[in-house]
Design a protein around this motif. Structure first.
Motif, PDB file in Angstrom:
ATOM      1  N   PHE B  67    -101.519  67.535  98.784  1.00  0.00           N
ATOM      2  CA  PHE B  67    -100.500  66.560  99.149  1.00  0.00           C
ATOM      3  C   PHE B  67     -99.823  66.863 100.494  1.00  0.00           C
ATOM      4  O   PHE B  67     -99.659  65.965 101.306  1.00  0.00           O
ATOM      5  N   PRO B  68     -99.426  68.131 100.756  1.00  0.00           N
ATOM      6  CA  PRO B  68     -98.789  68.392 102.045  1.00  0.00           C
ATOM      7  C   PRO B  68     -99.657  67.963 103.228  1.00  0.00           C
ATOM      8  O   PRO B  68     -99.153  67.378 104.194  1.00  0.00           O
ATOM      9  N   THR B  69    -100.966  68.206 103.127  1.00  0.00           N
ATOM     10  CA  THR B  69    -101.859  67.785 104.207  1.00  0.00           C
ATOM     11  C   THR B  69    -101.882  66.264 104.323  1.00  0.00           C
ATOM     12  O   THR B  69    -101.758  65.710 105.422  1.00  0.00           O
ATOM     13  N   PHE B  70    -102.033  65.576 103.164  1.00  0.00           N
ATOM     14  CA  PHE B  70    -102.036  64.119 103.189  1.00  0.00           C
ATOM     15  C   PHE B  70    -100.749  63.600 103.791  1.00  0.00           C
ATOM     16  O   PHE B  70    -100.743  62.665 104.571  1.00  0.00           O
ATOM     17  N   PHE B  71     -99.675  64.236 103.380  1.00  0.00           N
ATOM     18  CA  PHE B  71     -98.370  63.783 103.837  1.00  0.00           C
ATOM     19  C   PHE B  71     -98.254  63.932 105.351  1.00  0.00           C
ATOM     20  O   PHE B  71     -97.798  63.034 106.050  1.00  0.00           O
ATOM     21  N   LEU B  72     -98.715  65.067 105.846  1.00  0.00           N
ATOM     22  CA  LEU B  72     -98.679  65.315 107.287  1.00  0.00           C
ATOM     23  C   LEU B  72     -99.526  64.271 108.005  1.00  0.00           C
ATOM     24  O   LEU B  72     -99.097  63.671 109.000  1.00  0.00           O
ATOM     25  N   ASN B  73    -100.758  64.039 107.479  1.00  0.00           N
ATOM     26  CA  ASN B  73    -101.641  63.054 108.096  1.00  0.00           C
ATOM     27  C   ASN B  73    -100.995  61.672 108.119  1.00  0.00           C
ATOM     28  O   ASN B  73    -101.029  60.977 109.134  1.00  0.00           O
TER      29      ASN B  73
END
Lengths: 311, 249
Positions: B67-73
């Protein structure tokens, strides 16, 4: 504009000719980025998509791609699911738009009165608009479920339901699920546009009418309605077209079921494209929907034109 | 008379209250599900608040998922989309508002046409066009597509904004126009942000973790917090900005 150019002295030097070209080009230079983007990212794929409607395009099938003429449209004419979807689209679109508009207008009228805490109330009432459609669909599907949501139990307590059950699984009532979610999600759009239009009405008009002895209903009918009419017409037209194409909530909440009772044309296209991977047939349906929506918009624009010229 | 007025006032406040409750309850339910431990999700599904609230879903989403990666993207995509849409659509909106030129009505027609067909129709052809360019599966491709989707409506908004500024006041307006323009930027930006922020991240998230609703809702709440805060801050500019555009009638 052309006439001013024709009237220019023919012996103008090269510099002014250059300037003239620059002046003519100026608006196009400003518009160029938008035009390039829209043509490259939307119109070229749209043209390709239209061509798919006449071809056999199935993803994962390397032998597809042949030209099939009007085959998809003949199939469509005999497709009962498509006809059902057309009726459901009318139902979905008009109930959503009418309810969103009515509740949005009432909210705008309520918020147009000065009262303590109005800014906060406005911010909170507009909040659903910030929620992505996909998440709203999930949330409402959850709330309609009797195991994990409160709504069926409330309806039961009110005597509307004989037992707490899921309206989304009953073919008779399923369409109301996505419609309610859509109304919740879409009220802020109408409230924002109507409130903006309301605040643009000059206040002294109301004062003058009040001095003339016009009651609140009379004032609403003779000042508010005519002032809001243009905004109402445009926002309803745009919203109708938009909602007819809006399948997110239905796909998330019911997936067109039960028994295709909530399948609208837009979600049917989605089903054909991504479940059956039949992009040719999906494009044919989309083309029919596009033509219908264009016809609807033309009708509204012509109606508006004739109404304006009558005044 | 005063009694009638009092009754009307009470009715008005009650109506506003009903609207606020209707708007907030689904959001409250989202929050409630996200803090309900998995073991109580079904047994206490109907209760307004679980007997035991826990942050286990949040912990899981933040530490054991992408999720953190998705959120950043998502943040990168929506921020770049918003900036590009604002620049590009204000240029076009300015041209539509300030110039009389041949082809203007064709541009308007073109922009309207883009609002009339289901975007699903574009996905297959678009994929075919973008993959030779190496733009599928890339954030750049996503930004380009989102910009194109959002630009028509933004251009109309920009046009009505420029229409609202008297032409002969243009030079003078440059001085105080800076503040009005700031207000306007605050409309286009949130509109685009709202439309683009999560669908991507959340959809991919859901396809990966579709079994656990608690986690899904926790991800949803996390994704909503910045959007809602942002929207609460800017929503008054939304009404003001539209009014500014509508004033000239």
């Amino acid at each position: 504009m052309t006439s001013t150019h024709a009237a220019a002295p023919p012996n103008g030097d090269r510099r002014t000719a250059k300037q003239k070209i620059a002046v003519r080009l100026e608006p196009w230079l400003y518009s160029a980025p938008v035009l390039i983007l829209i043509v490259a990212i939307m119109l070229v794929p749209l043209a390709l998509g239209v061509s798919y409607a006449f071809r056999d395009i199935r993803l994962l099938n390397p032998f597809s791609g042949a030209f099939v003429g009007l085959k998809h449209f003949r199939e469509l004419a005999g497709d009962g699911a498509f006809r059902g979807a057309l009726v459901n689209t009318l139902w979905w679109t008009f109930s959503s738009v009418i309810l969103q508009f009515l509740f949005g207008l009432i909210l705008a009228l309520l918020l147009n009165q000065p009262f303590k805490g109005r800014a906060l109330a406005q911010a909170l009432c507009f909040l659903p608009w910030a929620v992505p459609s996909f998440l709203s669909g999930l949330d409402w599907a959850w709330m309609f479920n009797p195991v994990v949501g409160p709504i069926p139990h409330w309806l039961y307590a009110l005597g509307i339901m004989s037992e707490p059950s899921n309206i989304l699984s009953d073919p008779e009532t399923a369409m109301w699920g996505p419609i309610v979610a859509n109304v919740w999600w879409g009220i802020p759009f109408f409230a924002i546009t109507m409130l903006a239009a309301l605040q643009a009405i000059p206040k002294d008009l109301y004062e003058a009418a009040e001095i003339d002895g016009a009651g609140p209903i009379e004032r609403f009918r003779s000042i508010t309605v005519p002032f809001l009419a243009p905004t109402m017409a445009i926002s309803i037209l745009l919203r109708t077209v938009w909602i007819a194409n809006f399948a997110d909530l239905i796909i998330v909440m019911t997936n067109g079921g039960p028994a295709d009772r909530t399948q609208i044309v837009a979600s049917y296209i989605f089903t054909q494209a991504f479940r059956r991977l039949d992009f040719g047939y999906a494009s044919a349906i989309a083309l029919v929907l596009l033509v219908l929506l264009l016809a609807y918009s033309m009708l509204i624009v012509i109606l508006r034109q004739t109404m304006l010229s009558r005044h | 008379m005063t009694r009638k007025r009092l009754i009307l006032t009470v009715l008005h406040r009650l109506a506003v209250l009903a609207y606020v409750a209707f708007a907030l309850f689904p959001l409250f339910w989202l929050l409630k599900v996200s803090v309900t431990p998995t073991s109580l999700l079904y047994t206490e599904g109907v209760r307004l608040w679980p007997s035991q609230a826990s942050l286990e879903h949040y912990k899981f989403v933040l530490t054991h998922s992408s999720f953190p990666t998705f959120f950043l993207n998502s943040t990168i995509v929506s921020a770049s989309t918003a900036v590009i849409v604002t620049i590009v659509s204000s240029l076009a909106g300015y041209a539509m508002s300030r110039f009389v030129f041949r082809g203007k009505y064709w541009i308007v027609g073109l922009l309207l046409l883009t609002q009339m067909f289901p975007l699903v129709m574009l996905i297959a052809p678009m994929f075919k066009m973008l993959s030779p360019l190496g733009l599928t599966n890339s954030l750049t491709g996503l930004v380009i597509v989102y910009v194109a989707f959002n630009v028509p409506f933004a251009t109309f908004l920009m046009q009505s904004f420029f229409d609202g500024i008297p032409k002969d006041l243009e030079d003078a307006a440059m001085i105080d126009g800076a503040t009005r323009f700031t207000a306007f930027r605050q409309i286009i930006l949130p509109l685009t942000l709202k439309a683009t922020t999560f669908p991507v991240g959340l959809l991919s998230f859901v396809s990966k973790f579709s079994v656990d609703f608690g986690q899904m809702m926790a991800a949803g709440v996390l994704a909503l917090i910045p959007a809602c805060l942002f929207f609460l801050l800017i929503q008054r500019y939304l009404v003001q900005g539209l009014t500014a555009g509508a004033v000239k009638g």
